[in-house]
Scaffold this active site. Structure first.
Site, short mmCIF file in Angstrom:
data_model
loop_
_atom_site.label_atom_id
_atom_site.label_comp_id
_atom_site.label_asym_id
_atom_site.label_seq_id
_atom_site.Cartn_x
_atom_site.Cartn_y
_atom_site.Cartn_z
N ASP A 1 -0.43 3.67 -2.50
CA ASP A 1 0.74 3.54 -1.62
C ASP A 1 1.78 4.56 -2.06
OD1 ASP A 1 2.69 2.42 0.28
OD2 ASP A 1 1.34 0.70 0.32
N GLU B 1 2.37 1.48 9.59
CA GLU B 1 3.70 2.02 9.31
C GLU B 1 3.67 3.53 9.04
OE1 GLU B 1 5.62 -2.02 7.41
OE2 GLU B 1 4.57 -0.69 6.04
N THR C 1 3.28 -6.52 -3.57
CA THR C 1 3.86 -6.75 -4.90
C THR C 1 5.13 -5.95 -5.19
OG1 THR C 1 2.37 -5.12 -5.87
CG2 THR C 1 1.60 -7.40 -5.86
N HIS D 1 2.14 5.97 4.12
CA HIS D 1 2.10 5.34 2.78
C HIS D 1 1.37 6.23 1.77
CE1 HIS D 1 4.05 1.54 3.65
NE2 HIS D 1 3.36 1.46 4.77
C1 ACM Z 1 1.68 -4.30 6.21
O1 ACM Z 1 2.19 -5.37 5.86
N1 ACM Z 1 2.42 -3.18 6.22
C2 ACM Z 1 0.30 -4.21 6.62
#
Ligand code: ACM
Ligand code: ZN
Length: 552
Positions: free
Chosen positions: A202, A340, A489, A276
């Protein structure tokens, strides 16, 4: 007495009364509750019982049986041997190919237990059920003297409602080492989950070694500091570098995958793309539209900086990464993220605009050309993985633009994306945030809780999730492969905290995944909570106690 469908057989009740036989327990505290439980008279003494497997000793099932024998010996203090090859006194595991996939039948008699299944998973779920009928001390790792190791005689026939019973773990925002991931898998096993979705990359950290791109972990795993508190209320950072050495070597990945496989659990990796990806951009700035410089992200949220997918070199990077991922993970599915992903960089990037023109992508009033550019990326990844015998899962944003032909959709922004995908003939995994985001608060009394991302998902909310709707056709229902909870997290940095957010909501999830709707009962589940928590205590797990009416 058939408890599974809540019918009491009059004939059985009469027989029991006539023979002065009383079943040992009213309602075994098994979670997820089995499909059919028929209690009988008498009990089996598990202390010192041998575990026998009639199949080949050199198999995964035999290894499972050996582990069970070792555990029994440890806690009872009486030796339970593993015996291969023939049926006899004790607990007998017998392969029965007439049983489907994960089904099992467990018959506990006074002298002998017969556990029938056709697969490793079926045997393991049967053993987990048997284990739950023993005292909670069976979850500990020391001798529990003075316990009564008897199990009530019964016949349990069981199989899950859904074939995909998942749990997600984000190790990018905060890292969890191999030992904790194994412990997480142990917890999944107890609750009969069969899929770990491992979110490995990420913006805030890249956590899986890729041999061809060493800077992904060398640079991409470390952020200079981390946001303190919530994104919208804070611009304070902790000033502490995070992530040094916090990534998995390929050997460690293999170790976790095989540990999970030995327990019937498949690990699905996620490489979240094309958004991400700031950690990867920090390592290889040429992968971004602007060329950087970039830093591994220090805050939470959604970055405008994403991969420059207009460049062929970026696509080659993705294919190289996915090739190594395929070597490490034997799973049928590879998760390619897709959530996103802002389009603002692509809108201003000559490479991305050139690719849009080349592909003839156009705004159509519903979606922009850039949305279709993301669809092109997903479809290319789908084809690339299909050539390696794999299939893609992606978050529900993959429905925007043109969905890839074979994509399985993970519906997280509610269930409507999943419903639409099922209508379009796609497979679906339901993981709506309002019910199944385990990073949300478990109580409305936030001052008594560790800082969480927000929201409110108490255990009863998890329990109440129903993935089918009244207007779904049978065909659409068949596309709902299963249900998953997600553990993001950003606000969870330690092992105990992780367990606290997981338990007992995972137990509630397990009933959504396993039990047929008519077999789910919040009252029965609540009644089993003290026993469930006693098991967590014995295992040394940290858990939330609201379910016990105790806010300590
Ligand atoms: C997500 O919660 N962005 C998949
Ligand atoms: Zn670009």
């Amino acid at each position: 007495m058939i408890i599974g469908n809540r019918l009491i057989s009059l004939a059985a009740a009469f027989f029991m009364a006539a023979s002065c036989c009383r079943p040992a327990a009213e309602n075994p505290d098994i979670v997820p509750f089995p499909q059919n439980v028929e209690l009988k008279c008498g009990a089996f003494d598990a202390a010192g019982a041998d575990i026998r497997y009639t199949g080949d000793a050199d198999t995964a099932v035999a290894a499972l049986a050996m582990r069970f024998a070792d555990r029994l010996s440890l806690v009872t203090g009486q030796e339970s041997r593993f015996i291969s090859g023939h049926k006899g006194k004790g607990v007998n595991l017998i392969r029965d190919t007439s049983l489907s996939g994960e089904a099992y039948v467990l018959e506990v008699g006074r002298r002998r237990v017969i556990l029938r299944a056709s697969s490793l998973r079926g045997f393991n779920w049967g053993l987990q059920t048997f284990r739950q009928m023993l005292p909670p001390a069976v979850y500990g790792d020391s001798l529990a003297a003075g316990e009564d190791w008897s199990v009530p005689c019964c016949r349990i026939s069981d199989s899950p409602r859904f074939g995909y019973r998942g749990l997600h773990l984000d190790v990018a925002r905060h890292f969890f080492g191999v030992d904790m991931v194994k412990r997480y898998i142990d917890i999944m096993e107890i609750h009969k989950l069969n899929t770990l979705h491992w979110h490995l990359t990420d913006d805030q950290g890249w956590r899986v070694q890729i041999r061809k791109y060493p800077k992904l972990t060398g640079i991409g795993s470390i952020r200079r500091q981390t946001l303190v508190g919530h994104l919208d209320s804070s611009s304070v950072y902790d000033g502490k570098p995070y992530g040094e050495g916090m990534w998995y070597t390929q050997d460690q990945i293999r170790e976790v995958v095989s540990y999970a496989a030995a327990r019937g659990i498949t690990v699905i990796p996620e490489i979240d793309l094309p958004g991400h990806m700031v950690a990867a951009l920090a390592a290889y700035p040429e992968l971004g539209c602007t060329g950087g410089p970039y830093e591994v992200w220090q805050k939470w949220g959604i970055s405008d900086d994403v991969l420059c997918v207009g460049r062929e070199s970026t696509m080659e990077f993705l294919e190289d990464v996915l090739s190594e991922i395929c070597e490490l993970f034997p799973s049928e599915y590879i998760h390619i993220g897709g959530d996103e992903c802002p389009k603002v960089r692509w809108a201003h990037c000559p490479y991305c605009q050139k690719k849009i023109a080349e592909l003839g992508l156009k705004d159509d009033g519903k979606y922009s050309a850039e949305h279709y550019l993301q669809s092109y990326v997903s479809e290319r990844m789908e084809k690339f993985l299909a050539e390696r015998g794999r299939r893609i899962i992606a978050w529900d944003e993959i429905l925007e633009g043109q969905i890839s032909p074979d994509a399985t959709v993970m519906s997280w922004r509610g269930t409507s994306g999943g419903q639409e995908a099922a209508r379009l003939g796609h497979d679906v995994i339901m993981t709506p945030y309002e019910y199944l985001y385990l990073d949300y608060y478990q109580s409305e009394e936030r001052e008594n809780e560790p800082l969480a991302i927000g929201g409110y998902v108490p255990v009863e909310k998890c329990y109440s999730f129903e993935p089918f709707t009244a207007d779904m056709t049978d065909e659409q229902k068949a596309h709902i492969l299963g249900v998953q909870a997600n553990m993001w997290t950003e606000y969870i940095s330690g092992d105990d905290h992780l367990e606290y957010m997981l338990l007992p909501r995972l137990a509630a999830l397990s009933e959504v995944q396993w039990c047929q709707p008519g077999n789910r009962s919040w009252e029965r589940f609540l009644g089993s909570a003290p026993e469930l928590c006693a098991r967590y205590d014995a295992a040394g797990y940290t858990y939330a106690k609201h379910i016990l009416g105790n806010r300590e």
